[in-house]
Design a protein around this motif. Structure first.
Motif, mmCIF file in Angstrom:
data_model
loop_
_atom_site.group_PDB
_atom_site.id
_atom_site.type_symbol
_atom_site.label_atom_id
_atom_site.label_comp_id
_atom_site.label_asym_id
_atom_site.label_seq_id
_atom_site.Cartn_x
_atom_site.Cartn_y
_atom_site.Cartn_z
ATOM 1 N N PHE A 6 57.407 -19.928 26.149
ATOM 2 C CA PHE A 6 57.788 -18.557 25.839
ATOM 3 C C PHE A 6 59.160 -18.215 26.418
ATOM 4 C CE2 PHE A 6 53.211 -18.889 26.221
ATOM 5 C CZ PHE A 6 52.729 -18.198 25.132
ATOM 6 N N MET A 14 53.028 -24.332 23.869
ATOM 7 C CA MET A 14 53.938 -23.234 23.550
ATOM 8 C C MET A 14 54.756 -22.860 24.783
ATOM 9 S SD MET A 14 53.362 -20.140 21.123
ATOM 10 C CE MET A 14 54.613 -18.961 20.711
ATOM 11 N N ARG A 60 44.803 -24.885 19.480
ATOM 12 C CA ARG A 60 45.595 -24.376 20.606
ATOM 13 C C ARG A 60 45.641 -25.348 21.774
ATOM 14 N NH1 ARG A 60 42.612 -20.742 24.032
ATOM 15 N NH2 ARG A 60 40.494 -20.447 23.298
ATOM 16 N N GLN A 61 44.684 -26.286 21.804
ATOM 17 C CA GLN A 61 44.780 -27.327 22.824
ATOM 18 C C GLN A 61 45.826 -28.382 22.469
ATOM 19 O OE1 GLN A 61 40.825 -28.824 23.364
ATOM 20 N NE2 GLN A 61 40.069 -26.872 24.130
ATOM 21 N N ARG A 69 40.121 -23.582 15.794
ATOM 22 C CA ARG A 69 41.141 -22.798 16.503
ATOM 23 C C ARG A 69 41.327 -23.335 17.917
ATOM 24 N NH1 ARG A 69 42.081 -18.326 13.487
ATOM 25 N NH2 ARG A 69 43.359 -17.399 15.112
ATOM 26 N N ARG A 101 53.905 -17.666 16.481
ATOM 27 C CA ARG A 101 52.634 -17.257 17.067
ATOM 28 C C ARG A 101 51.480 -17.436 16.096
ATOM 29 N NH1 ARG A 101 53.057 -13.636 21.260
ATOM 30 N NH2 ARG A 101 51.601 -12.207 20.304
ATOM 31 N N ASN A 148 49.940 -21.258 16.280
ATOM 32 C CA ASN A 148 48.904 -21.687 17.220
ATOM 33 C C ASN A 148 47.765 -20.672 17.317
ATOM 34 O OD1 ASN A 148 49.968 -19.672 18.804
ATOM 35 N ND2 ASN A 148 50.153 -20.917 20.651
ATOM 36 N N GLY A 149 47.773 -19.697 16.408
ATOM 37 C CA GLY A 149 46.665 -18.756 16.360
ATOM 38 C C GLY A 149 46.787 -17.579 17.305
ATOM 39 N N LEU A 150 47.932 -17.441 17.989
ATOM 40 C CA LEU A 150 48.121 -16.263 18.833
ATOM 41 C C LEU A 150 48.111 -14.997 17.987
ATOM 42 C CD1 LEU A 150 50.798 -16.801 21.633
ATOM 43 C CD2 LEU A 150 48.478 -15.974 21.870
#
Ligand SMILES: Nc1ncnc2c1ncn2[C@@H]1O[C@H](COP(=O)(O)OP(=O)(O)O)[C@@H](O)[C@H]1O
Ligand SMILES: [Mg+2]
Lengths: 270, 262
Positions: free
Chosen positions: B105, B103, B98-99, B94, B67, B70-72
């Motif tokens: 889950f 991801m 994330r683009q 950022r 996480r 990707n900056g979550l």
């Protein structure tokens, strides 16, 4: 469909707009009973035949709208405008409260604390006697302002609850796909939140319409105000107030049915 | 399961032209939560088209690490560079990261109020500004690749777990990411559905996608991983190729871990 457990039925009922309607009907039954009792004692002279003219009369072959119908129109107008404003305000406040901006959160807190801890009557007087002259707005706008400020705080709580009850995974998925915060709200969060919000929002709309009756305090010619005037002029106290109660009820029932229908229509299969 | 002929976002010529550089650089990343140090000084470099599998006991910080990538989650310290872009306070950086990072889950996280097709179309249309027609063409192609084109107009609730996870993979791929991150993508699935998801992931790996996969699926790791990393208490215990990792690990801790999951 499997039969529902009685407790489930009860819980659903408790959360639904039908609860308000049931309360209202119960209240009316009790009042009718009391009134019948007391009117018998007072020797009250029922004159229902004098009521219809307050809906409309025919003068010179033309129908003329009576005071009650005028008042009803006014109440509906006030409710509709206040509802749109309160929904907008509520949404903005909820988003501010959930935002990462410190100022936004502080502002929304202050607003909520003030409006939640002041009676609506006081807010109506404030809007009418203080804010109205200051902002140079009229009687109707002051009433809308008071109702909007008051109901907006309840609406914002409903929105906030709906938004935060969504699983965190929905945010994370939207975030991971690169959606902007605005798009995440618009396409992922709000459409799901709105479905959860319909039942509590309907209850709030019902209470907003009931609350509009308080603006008669600042002599706005809404349904309640007209009823007071007619009752004072004609001594048809019981007839007029029963009629008005019935009118309010007739607004609520279609509302409850619409909410039910919307709820089913947009239910998410799970 | 149909094969995935041209799923790789990199054209072959691209891959040839680009040197085998590091598409993902992770240096000394720390991340704490109140009372827990979840990631403690994790460093790794991942090359283009490499498939890295991360294993480790529950609570060892695998999800938190992923996480952070990707900056979550925002790492407390350390360096993360995705395809030359540092993950720092710069909003544009950022957003781009994330683009460019897909991801997947454990719990799928499909949007329940949208159909399968709408789930996949959403980001390409809103973020990449594709027309609906363009997005749909690509989405249908991806759905065909993950083997559920016939479910395009279904809602997620009407799909099995395995099908939902394949939609989630297609949804991430629709953004043409440069890296795919998987956080235990099969651990919420019934056993009979695990393989349909792993097969899609294997095809993706063969097509040249750079992947970081947290999983305990040994078969998958053996077959497609270039490298396996064992994490414990937030840092790396051992790194190795599947061969050495499974048959001849250096660390006693790795042997104990393997004996537990076998
Ligand atoms: N959002 C969070 N808040 C507090 N603690 C967290 C949070 N996320 C993870 N942790 C803690 O960090 C540690 C590592 O968790 P995690 O990264 O989920 O491990 P893994 O994925 O390897 O099971 C655990 O002790 C967990 O309880
Ligand atoms: Mg985890």
């Amino acid at each position: 469909m499997a039969p529902l457990a009685p407790t489930t039925v009860l819980r659903r009922f408790w959360r639904s707009p039908w609860r308000d309607i049931a309360q209202f009907v119960l209240l009316i039954v009790v009042v009718v009973w009391l009134v019948t009792l007391s009117s018998a004692r007072l020797g009250y002279n029922w004159q229902w035949y004098r009521i219809p003219r307050y809906f409309w009369t025919v003068r010179n072959g033309r129908p003329v709208v009576g005071e009650l119908l005028q008042g009803l129109g006014y109440t509906l107008q006030l409710s509709a405008v206040s509802l749109v404003c309160a929904l907008t305000l509520g949404l903005v406040v909820a988003l501010l409260r959930l935002s990462s901006s410190f100022m936004g959160r502080a502002l929304s807190r202050v607003y909520l604390e003030i409006t939640r801890n002041t009676p609506l009557v006081v807010q109506i007087y404030l809007a009418y006697f203080v804010l109205g002259p200051v902002l140079g707005i009229g009687r109707f706008s002051s009433a809308v302002l008071a109702l909007t400020l008051f109901e907006g705080s309840y609406m914002s709580e409903i929105f906030r609850a709906g938004i935060t009850s969504l699983h965190r995974g929905q945010w994370e998925a939207a975030y991971s796909l690169g959606l902007s915060t605005l798009d995440s709200y618009r396409f992922v969060i709000l459409p799901q939140a709105v479905r959860r919000l319909l039942p509590p929002l309907t209850s709030e709309v019902v209470s907003l319409i009931k609350n509009t009756s308080l603006v008669s305090l600042v002599s706005l010619a809404d349904l309640s105000m007209q009823a007071r005037v007619i009752a004072a002029d004609t001594f048809l106290t019981f007839e007029v107030w029963f009629t008005v109660a019935l009118i309010y009820l007739l607004i609520m029932v279609p509302l409850a049915i619409t909410a039910r229908w919307l709820e089913r229509r947009y239910a998410i299969a799970t | 399961m149909p094969s995935l002929p041209d799923i790789a976002p990199l054209a072959p010529s691209d891959a040839a032209a680009a040197p085998a550089d590091d598409i993902l650089i992770i240096e000394d990343v720390f991340k704490s939560f109140p009372g827990v140090e979840a990631v403690r000084g994790f460093s790794a470099r991942i090359r283009r088209q490499e498939v890295v599998v991360i294993m480790g006991p529950s609570g060892s910080g695998k999800s938190t690490l992923l996480r952070c990538l990707n900056g979550l989650e925002q790492a407390d310290s350390g360096l993360i560079i995705v395809d030359g872009i540092p993950l720092d306070d710069n909003h544009a950086h950022r957003l781009e990261i994330r683009q460019e990072t897909g991801m997947v889950f454990q719990s799928f996280n499909l949007f329940p109020h949208l159909t399968v097709l709408e789930n996949i179309n959403l980001a390409p249309m809103r973020v990449r500004h594709k027309s609906e027609q363009e997005a749909t063409a690509r989405s249908m192609e991806l759905l065909g690749m993950v083997g559920i084109a016939d479910k395009a107009s279904s809602y997620p609730a009407h799909l099995s777990g395995g099908q939902q996870q394949r939609v989630a993979i297609a949804r991430a791929l629709a953004m043409s990411p440069k890296i795919m991150l998987f956080d235990e993508p099969t651990s919420a699935l019934d056993p009979e559905m695990i393989n349909e998801v792993l097969d899609v992931m294997k095809d993706l790996a063969r097509a040249g996608m750079t992947m970081v996969v947290v999983t305990h699926e040994m078969g998958f790791a053996r077959e497609v991983a270039d490298r396996i990393i064992l994490m414990d208490s937030g840092s790396i215990v051992e790194t190795g190729t599947p061969d050495t990792f499974f048959t001849n690990p250096r660390e006693e801790r790795t042997r104990r871990f393997l004996s537990q999951i076998l």
